[in-house]
Enzyme design. Structure first.
Site, mmCIF file in Angstrom:
data_model
loop_
_atom_site.group_PDB
_atom_site.id
_atom_site.type_symbol
_atom_site.label_atom_id
_atom_site.label_comp_id
_atom_site.label_asym_id
_atom_site.label_seq_id
_atom_site.Cartn_x
_atom_site.Cartn_y
_atom_site.Cartn_z
ATOM 1 N N ARG A 51 0.792 -1.226 0.000
ATOM 2 C CA ARG A 51 0.000 0.000 0.000
ATOM 3 C C ARG A 51 0.823 1.274 0.000
ATOM 4 O O ARG A 51 0.567 2.188 -0.786
ATOM 5 C CB ARG A 51 -0.904 0.064 1.246
ATOM 6 N N THR A 52 1.789 1.363 0.912
ATOM 7 C CA THR A 52 2.470 2.652 1.087
ATOM 8 C C THR A 52 3.266 3.004 -0.161
ATOM 9 O O THR A 52 3.158 4.107 -0.699
ATOM 10 C CB THR A 52 3.372 2.595 2.331
ATOM 11 N N LYS A 80 25.688 -3.853 -0.781
ATOM 12 C CA LYS A 80 27.163 -3.824 -0.826
ATOM 13 C C LYS A 80 27.742 -3.083 0.364
ATOM 14 O O LYS A 80 28.942 -2.855 0.433
ATOM 15 C CB LYS A 80 27.617 -3.130 -2.110
ATOM 16 N N ARG A 101 11.096 3.902 3.591
ATOM 17 C CA ARG A 101 10.740 2.929 4.633
ATOM 18 C C ARG A 101 12.006 2.186 5.018
ATOM 19 O O ARG A 101 12.789 1.791 4.147
ATOM 20 C CB ARG A 101 9.684 1.953 4.137
ATOM 21 N N HIS A 129 4.602 5.778 11.651
ATOM 22 C CA HIS A 129 4.151 5.649 10.257
ATOM 23 C C HIS A 129 3.200 6.822 9.992
ATOM 24 O O HIS A 129 1.983 6.641 9.890
ATOM 25 C CB HIS A 129 3.453 4.298 10.080
HETATM 26 N N1 CP Z 1 -0.372 -0.059 5.836
HETATM 27 C C1 CP Z 1 0.847 -0.296 5.309
HETATM 28 O O1 CP Z 1 1.845 0.336 5.675
HETATM 29 O O2 CP Z 1 0.852 -1.275 4.355
HETATM 30 P P1 CP Z 1 2.134 -1.738 3.543
HETATM 31 O O3 CP Z 1 3.095 -2.363 4.524
HETATM 32 O O4 CP Z 1 1.628 -2.698 2.505
HETATM 33 O O5 CP Z 1 2.759 -0.498 2.931
#
Ligand code: CP
Length: 305
Positions: A51-52, A80, A101, A129
């Site tokens: 999603r993100t 590396k 991320r 998040h």
């Molecule tokens: N909600 C969320 O962060 O989903 P993903 O890990 O798929 O990005």
């Protein structure tokens, strides 16, 4: 230059503006279709995501911009031994904004120290998040029409669930929010969140173990996955992973207007036959993520429709 690392980097007024912009994007998408023409978003994902990452990429494409990046650190020069700092300094020369991320708490913040372009935290370990929180707030606003006067039950892995930590922090800034934290003792919300955020602001909260007892009181049930990737041993994960499973029978005692949110992905914690219940809004929630990320990209790039 602004970054978004923690939801408290945004004032309540700015969050409300982002929600208003996202709602306008939903209503008038063509107005925004070229506002990022010539701009590039880099997605640096050192941890898995559906999603993100894809909603960030879709957001930039729907704003008329372009995207580049990696979805697997093993295909980048991190494999590396390149540091996050060096990677970010290099990518700053290729793109206009970064969504990152990383499994290590604080890595996106470290990136801001060397980046010459805005950095967005797309999830750092078990910490924060913030763009999921913007997604959750937009969803609550679209479902209820307001962000105050709500009783919200957070259920499942409240220890490692970074979406919970960010959303609790955000909701503490709205009026008359009651928190019910539903978890086994091993997965309770972290002490730092209780002491520095909830207690520090005199917020109304209780910690319980029974989902069934809490259900009739709730306006929102925020379900979470037990975060397998954050456990130190498999046996603990296997023992705790199915503590809470929401099914139609458990939902039968909920208010008719209650909403079930989940940041997704789900594993076992909501049975698929809950999906058809109108109170289940986690797929609407996932869709909302693209629109609020469009609003955020515009804000950080200082572009306007
Ligand atoms: N909600 C969320 O962060 O989903 P993903 O890990 O798929 O990005």
């Amino acid at each position: 230059m602004r970054h978004l690392i923690d939801i408290i980097d945004l004032s309540v007024e700015e969050i409300n503006e982002l929600i208003t912009t996202a709602e306008d994007i939903i209503a008038n998408p063509t107005k925004y279709a070229e506002v990022c023409h010539g701009k590039k978003l880099a997605t640096l994902f050192f941890e898995p995501s559906t999603r993100t990452r894809l909603s960030f990429e879709a957001a930039m494409l729907d704003l008329g911009g372009r995207t580049l990046g990696f979805s697997d650190a093993s295909t980048s020069s991190a494999a590396k031994g390149e540091t996050v700092g060096d990677t970010v300094q290099v990518v700053s020369g290729y793109a206009d904004i970064i969504a990152m991320r990383h499994p290590k708490e604080g890595a996106p913040y470290a990136a801001t120290q060397v980046s010459s372009i805005p950095v967005i935290n797309a999830g750092d370990g078990g910490h924060n998040h913030p763009t999921q929180t913007l997604t959750d707030l937009l969803t609550i606003h679209r479902e209820f029409g307001h962000l105050d006067n709500l009783t919200i039950g957070f259920c499942g892995d409240l220890k490692f669930g970074r979406t919970v930590h960010s959303l609790v922090t955000a909701l503490c800034r709205y009026e008359n929010i009651k928190f019910i934290f539903i978890s086994p003792p091993e997965l309770k919300i972290p002490d730092y969140l209780k002491e520095n955020v909830l207690d520090a602001q005199g917020k109304d909260y209780v910690e319980v173990e029974s989902m069934e007892d809490a259900m009739p009181q709730l306006d929102i049930l925020y379900m979470t996955r037990v975060q397998k990737e954050r456990f130190f041993n498999e046996a603990d994960y296997l023992r705790l992973r199915d503590t809470y499973i929401l099914d139609p029978e458990k939902l039968s005692t909920a208010k008719p207007e209650m909403r079930v949110l989940h940041p997704l992905p789900r594993v076992n914690e909501i049975t698929v036959d809950v999906d058809k219940d109108p109170r289940a809004c986690y797929f609407r929630q996932a869709a909302n993520g693209k629109f609020v990320r469009m609003a955020l990209i515009m804000k950080l790039l200082e572009v306007h429709a």
